[in-house]
Design a protein around this motif. Structure first.
Motif, mmCIF file in Angstrom:
data_model
loop_
_atom_site.group_PDB
_atom_site.id
_atom_site.type_symbol
_atom_site.label_atom_id
_atom_site.label_comp_id
_atom_site.label_asym_id
_atom_site.label_seq_id
_atom_site.Cartn_x
_atom_site.Cartn_y
_atom_site.Cartn_z
ATOM 1 N N TYR A 252 0.839 -1.203 0.000
ATOM 2 C CA TYR A 252 0.000 0.000 0.000
ATOM 3 C C TYR A 252 0.869 1.247 0.000
ATOM 4 C CZ TYR A 252 1.006 0.482 5.030
ATOM 5 O OH TYR A 252 1.630 0.636 6.232
ATOM 6 N N GLU A 253 0.285 2.347 -0.433
ATOM 7 C CA GLU A 253 0.886 3.669 -0.333
ATOM 8 C C GLU A 253 0.015 4.497 0.589
ATOM 9 O OE1 GLU A 253 1.504 5.411 -4.158
ATOM 10 O OE2 GLU A 253 3.089 3.987 -4.709
ATOM 11 N N ASP A 254 0.634 5.296 1.427
ATOM 12 C CA ASP A 254 -0.059 6.113 2.424
ATOM 13 C C ASP A 254 0.542 7.510 2.342
ATOM 14 O OD1 ASP A 254 -1.256 7.249 4.629
ATOM 15 O OD2 ASP A 254 -0.556 5.743 6.064
ATOM 16 N N ASP B 12 -2.026 14.238 4.404
ATOM 17 C CA ASP B 12 -2.510 14.409 5.774
ATOM 18 C C ASP B 12 -3.953 14.881 5.736
ATOM 19 O OD1 ASP B 12 0.023 14.020 7.372
ATOM 20 O OD2 ASP B 12 0.664 15.649 6.058
ATOM 21 N N PRO C 57 -8.955 10.516 6.179
ATOM 22 C CA PRO C 57 -8.465 9.448 5.299
ATOM 23 C C PRO C 57 -9.434 9.061 4.185
ATOM 24 C CG PRO C 57 -9.210 8.528 7.367
ATOM 25 C CD PRO C 57 -9.308 10.009 7.518
ATOM 26 N N VAL D 131 -9.587 5.791 1.418
ATOM 27 C CA VAL D 131 -9.013 4.505 1.018
ATOM 28 C C VAL D 131 -9.557 4.146 -0.359
ATOM 29 C CG1 VAL D 131 -8.792 2.053 1.562
ATOM 30 C CG2 VAL D 131 -8.775 3.745 3.406
ATOM 31 N N ARG E 35 -5.724 12.446 3.495
ATOM 32 C CA ARG E 35 -4.751 11.364 3.610
ATOM 33 C C ARG E 35 -5.234 10.234 2.713
ATOM 34 N NH1 ARG E 35 -3.573 7.779 9.112
ATOM 35 N NH2 ARG E 35 -2.058 6.310 8.162
ATOM 36 N N VAL F 151 -4.843 6.445 1.103
ATOM 37 C CA VAL F 151 -4.279 5.093 1.191
ATOM 38 C C VAL F 151 -4.796 4.300 0.002
ATOM 39 C CG1 VAL F 151 -4.167 2.949 2.513
ATOM 40 C CG2 VAL F 151 -4.173 5.170 3.712
ATOM 41 N N CYS F 152 -3.892 3.821 -0.825
ATOM 42 C CA CYS F 152 -4.293 2.943 -1.933
ATOM 43 C C CYS F 152 -3.431 1.695 -1.863
ATOM 44 C CB CYS F 152 -4.174 3.641 -3.284
ATOM 45 S SG CYS F 152 -2.548 4.293 -3.668
ATOM 46 N N TYR F 153 -4.032 0.560 -2.162
ATOM 47 C CA TYR F 153 -3.331 -0.707 -1.984
ATOM 48 C C TYR F 153 -3.607 -1.635 -3.156
ATOM 49 C CZ TYR F 153 -7.773 -2.912 -0.551
ATOM 50 O OH TYR F 153 -9.064 -3.414 -0.520
ATOM 51 N N LEU G 154 -3.709 0.579 10.217
ATOM 52 C CA LEU G 154 -3.347 1.989 10.084
ATOM 53 C C LEU G 154 -4.132 2.877 11.044
ATOM 54 C CD1 LEU G 154 -3.089 2.240 6.180
ATOM 55 C CD2 LEU G 154 -1.212 2.108 7.835
ATOM 56 N N LEU H 87 -7.305 3.769 10.938
ATOM 57 C CA LEU H 87 -8.135 4.739 10.232
ATOM 58 C C LEU H 87 -9.571 4.715 10.752
ATOM 59 C CD1 LEU H 87 -6.959 4.020 6.567
ATOM 60 C CD2 LEU H 87 -5.999 5.652 8.221
#
Length: 249
Positions: free
Chosen positions: A5-7, A10, A13, A15, A40, A42-44, A75, A77
């Motif tokens: 994943y990339e995070d 800020d 969140p 996803v 923020r 988050v993609c995975y 994480l 979230l």
């Protein structure tokens, strides 16, 4: 089993859940604008795809959803916006229906209901996977038979799709081919936006966005004129504007 994943960024969140047979790279046009808007992101990569682990088993909806839940919880979230694309909407819907961590849900070109096409694609994947993927990614980006995406970008996505686990590519389709999301859809209570290209040549609007919107109480559907199944990529500016407006409400 580990998920890549990339995070980045800020703020509240978001996803992103990609669909079959792609990877987190599908979301490249969304990441920058979301971060710029103070989110923020988050993609995975789903199991078997991209840089995630490639186990032999586990390409079913329960396991895909468990993977998503484990990532979100690891994480820490909460109050997140969950954004799914195509078949990736399946675990997004199931997780949103069962978890108190989701505040908003975005479903892009949802491929949720069982479709005989899934069985055809699985059979084709087992016989000649790469030509099948090539044809598929023509349909993903086509409107009335004409591509809405430049060929170098399509080839870039094809390379990543071809690099996925052959087992994952075939077995993920069983989940779609046998899907019954009605109970999950009925349990979704968070604000939900459904976005679909009006020219979707992969999942007809009546089987995708229209049917899903009817099943989720209070949800809304927006169609993008002359846009294909993968409108988030070909019509990224319009798509992002719709999502950011929805998240800001």
């Amino acid at each position: 089993m580990s998920l890549f994943y990339e995070d980045v960024g800020d703020g509240p969140p978001v996803v992103l859940v990609h669909g079959w047979p792609l990877s987190h790279r599908f979301w490249e046009p969304q990441i920058g604008p979301l971060v710029a808007a103070g989110r923020r992101v988050v993609c995975y990569d789903r199991r078997g795809f991209g840089c995630s682990s490639r186990p032999w088993h586990g390409y079913d909806l329960d396991t895909f959803t468990a993977d998503l839940a484990a990532l979100v919880e690891s994480l820490g979230l909460t109050g997140l916006a969950l954004v799914g694309f195509s078949t990736g909407c399946a675990e997004a819907v199931r997780y949103a229906a069962a978890s108190g961590r989701v505040a908003r849900l975005v479903l892009g070109s949802p491929a949720l209901f069982a479709d005989p096409l899934a069985h055809e694609l699985r059979a084709a994947s087992l016989r000649h996977r790469i030509p099948m993927l090539d044809d598929l990614l023509l349909r993903f980006f086509a409107v009335e038979g004409l591509s809405a995406l430049d060929e170098p970008t399509r080839q870039y996505l094809l390379r990543h799709a071809a690099d996925a686990s052959a087992t994952a590519t075939a077995e993920s389709l069983t989940a779609w081919g046998t899907a019954d999301p009605r109970a999950d859809l009925a349990r979704v209570t968070v604000p939900t936006l459904v976005i679909q290209g009006a020219g979707d040549a992969f999942v007809p609007l009546e089987d995708g966005g229209t049917r899903v919107t009817r099943a989720i109480a209070g949800s809304s559907l927006v169609t993008i004129p002359a846009a294909p199944h993968a409108a988030a990529l070909t019509h990224a500016e319009q798509w992002n504007e719709l999502v950011l407006e929805f998240l800001a409400r």
